[in-house]
Design a protein around this motif. Structure first.
Motif, PDB file in Angstrom:
ATOM      1  N   UNK A 193      45.501  42.403  49.388  1.00  0.00           N
ATOM      2  CA  UNK A 193      43.837  43.111  49.562  1.00  0.00           C
ATOM      3  C   UNK A 193      43.329  41.902  51.014  1.00  0.00           C
ATOM      4  N   UNK A 194      43.244  43.579  51.341  1.00  0.00           N
ATOM      5  CA  UNK A 194      42.201  43.087  53.040  1.00  0.00           C
ATOM      6  C   UNK A 194      40.473  42.580  52.533  1.00  0.00           C
ATOM      7  N   UNK A 195      40.193  41.370  52.087  1.00  0.00           N
ATOM      8  CA  UNK A 195      39.680  40.906  52.075  1.00  0.00           C
ATOM      9  C   UNK A 195      38.386  41.139  52.201  1.00  0.00           C
ATOM     10  N   UNK A 204      49.648  62.179  42.006  1.00  0.00           N
ATOM     11  CA  UNK A 204      49.269  60.979  41.448  1.00  0.00           C
ATOM     12  C   UNK A 204      48.500  60.246  42.293  1.00  0.00           C
ATOM     13  N   UNK A 205      47.512  59.383  41.319  1.00  0.00           N
ATOM     14  CA  UNK A 205      46.843  59.090  41.786  1.00  0.00           C
ATOM     15  C   UNK A 205      46.139  57.631  41.579  1.00  0.00           C
ATOM     16  N   UNK A 243      41.748  50.083  41.515  1.00  0.00           N
ATOM     17  CA  UNK A 243      40.464  49.484  40.939  1.00  0.00           C
ATOM     18  C   UNK A 243      40.810  48.900  39.932  1.00  0.00           C
ATOM     19  N   UNK A 244      41.595  47.748  38.931  1.00  0.00           N
ATOM     20  CA  UNK A 244      41.355  47.453  37.570  1.00  0.00           C
ATOM     21  C   UNK A 244      41.407  46.662  38.131  1.00  0.00           C
ATOM     22  N   UNK A 245      42.726  45.806  38.445  1.00  0.00           N
ATOM     23  CA  UNK A 245      43.243  44.731  39.389  1.00  0.00           C
ATOM     24  C   UNK A 245      41.437  44.368  39.929  1.00  0.00           C
ATOM     25  N   UNK A 246      40.700  44.316  40.891  1.00  0.00           N
ATOM     26  CA  UNK A 246      39.565  43.788  41.378  1.00  0.00           C
ATOM     27  C   UNK A 246      38.342  44.115  40.700  1.00  0.00           C
ATOM     28  N   UNK A 306      46.605  35.226  39.977  1.00  0.00           N
ATOM     29  CA  UNK A 306      46.790  36.367  39.775  1.00  0.00           C
ATOM     30  C   UNK A 306      46.623  37.478  39.667  1.00  0.00           C
ATOM     31  N   UNK A 307      46.254  37.345  40.307  1.00  0.00           N
ATOM     32  CA  UNK A 307      45.741  39.455  41.116  1.00  0.00           C
ATOM     33  C   UNK A 307      46.647  39.135  42.135  1.00  0.00           C
TER      34      UNK A 307
END
Length: 360
Positions: A46-48, A243-244, A251-254, A265-266
């Motif tokens: 992800x872009x941190x 599909x989105x 968002x769930x991973x975040x 893990x992320x």
């Protein structure tokens, strides 16, 4: 003769003649390679910088330590980042409108550093490369500060930060080699959350590297020009169609990493084949399916392919120039599948399984 000509024409027009041509698989020649290939780990992330609402830099550093420990143990000799080189920025600026103003978004100003050092961006790039090709600067504070200044003037800000952070803290000061403004710029960059500043640079410092290697490329942005006025609006329509689930998954991973701060893990989830497939289906494949006459989605899909091919070319060039045995390419996760597919065709590159690397 007329009958033969008719038959030949019919044969050429038949569906059988439209079959896909056979292509030569270049990977079969990899076994002829007389040297060991570069082991390349492409780390999609992800872009941190987008995490600023729930984490500050000290908290991020603490969460990144297990990842950095793992990467340090693997000891890549070349670290590549999703940023544009100073030389490439010079080109984008010179032809600004032709590249849809990409330099305004992706390139940092070098004016103050150029004025202080007396070097143009081109002169600074030449001076930087001459120093690096000789093995780096002398291991003195003065030499490292001078190289950091040259790198800032060259537009190589993250490499300048590597030199800056390799200095003892007491030696990180303005003076003959660096102005107060340049020092302020380096200090500000050192606190950034983005992955180049928080992963690549600290790892380079741990490993004693002289630089990091920017491999991003936005020269493909010229593909936006044809539909510049409607591009953003149409792409938002394309992305919101169908599909989105990819956004919901992210968002769930975040939310999970917010709670447990388990970045390894992320990232393992972000680099999985499932996540890569979901990302493409929710993004670039939607562009491929755009049937509107303006062709915005097609321009977008072409832009993405061209950009990634040019980035991969920069990766291969950097690995070759550095005679790399192990290279780490840190990039936004949406690039991951394209990186790996293109890199897999390169004779001198052998991919490392990122999910295995990040396994518990």
């Amino acid at each position: 003769m007329k009958l033969f000509a008719f038959a030949a024409t019919a044969l050429l027009a038949s569906p059988a003649a439209a079959q896909e041509p056979e292509i030569l698989d270049l990977r079969q020649y990899d076994e002829r390679l007389a040297v060991e290939p570069t082991q390349l780990l492409s780390l999609g992330t992800a872009h941190l910088s987008g995490w600023s609402e729930f984490v500050d830099r000290p908290q991020l550093d603490a969460a990144l330590d297990p990842l950095l420990d793992r990467l340090e143990a693997w000891a890549p000799d070349t670290i590549m980042i999703e940023n544009i080189s100073g030389a490439n920025c010079d080109h984008l600026e010179r032809y600004g409108v032709f590249y849809a103003g990409a330099a305004d978004t992706y390139c940092r100003d070098v004016g103050d550093a150029g004025e202080f050092t007396g070097l143009s961006r081109v002169e600074a790039n030449i001076a930087m490369l001459e120093t690096l090709m000789k093995g780096g600067p002398e291991d003195t504070p003065q030499a490292r500060r001078a190289l950091a200044a040259t790198m800032l003037a060259a537009g190589e800000h993250y490499s300048a930060l590597v030199q800056w952070l390799r200095l003892p803290e007491a030696e990180r000061a303005a003076g003959e080699e660096l102005s107060e403004a340049m020092v302020g710029r380096l200090d500000k960059l050192s606190t950034s959350l983005n992955e180049s500043a928080s992963i690549a640079v600290p790892l380079a410092v741990r490993l004693g590297h002289e630089r990091v290697w920017p491999v991003d490329d936005h020269s493909a942005d010229q593909l936006y020009l044809r539909n510049a006025e409607i591009f953003g609006k149409r792409m938002r329509e394309i992305w919101s169609s169908g599909d989105t689930s990819a956004r919901e998954k992210y968002m769930a991973l975040t939310e999970k990493v917010k709670a447990d701060r388990d970045i390894v893990s992320f990232l393992r989830e972000m680099n999985s084949l499932e996540a890569q497939d979901m990302t493409i289906n929710n993004d670039f494949a939607k562009g491929l399916a755009d049937d509107q006459p303006e062709g915005v989605g097609q321009d977008y899909a072409n832009w993405w392919q061209v950009r990634n091919m040019r980035m991969v070319a920069n990766i291969v060039a950097a690995a070759a120039m550095n005679r790399s045995q192990r290279s780490l390419a840190i990039v936004g996760a949406s690039h991951k599948a394209y990186y790996d597919n293109y890199l897999d065709t390169m004779h001198h590159i052998e991919l490392v399984d990122t999910v295995d690397f990040l396994a518990p």
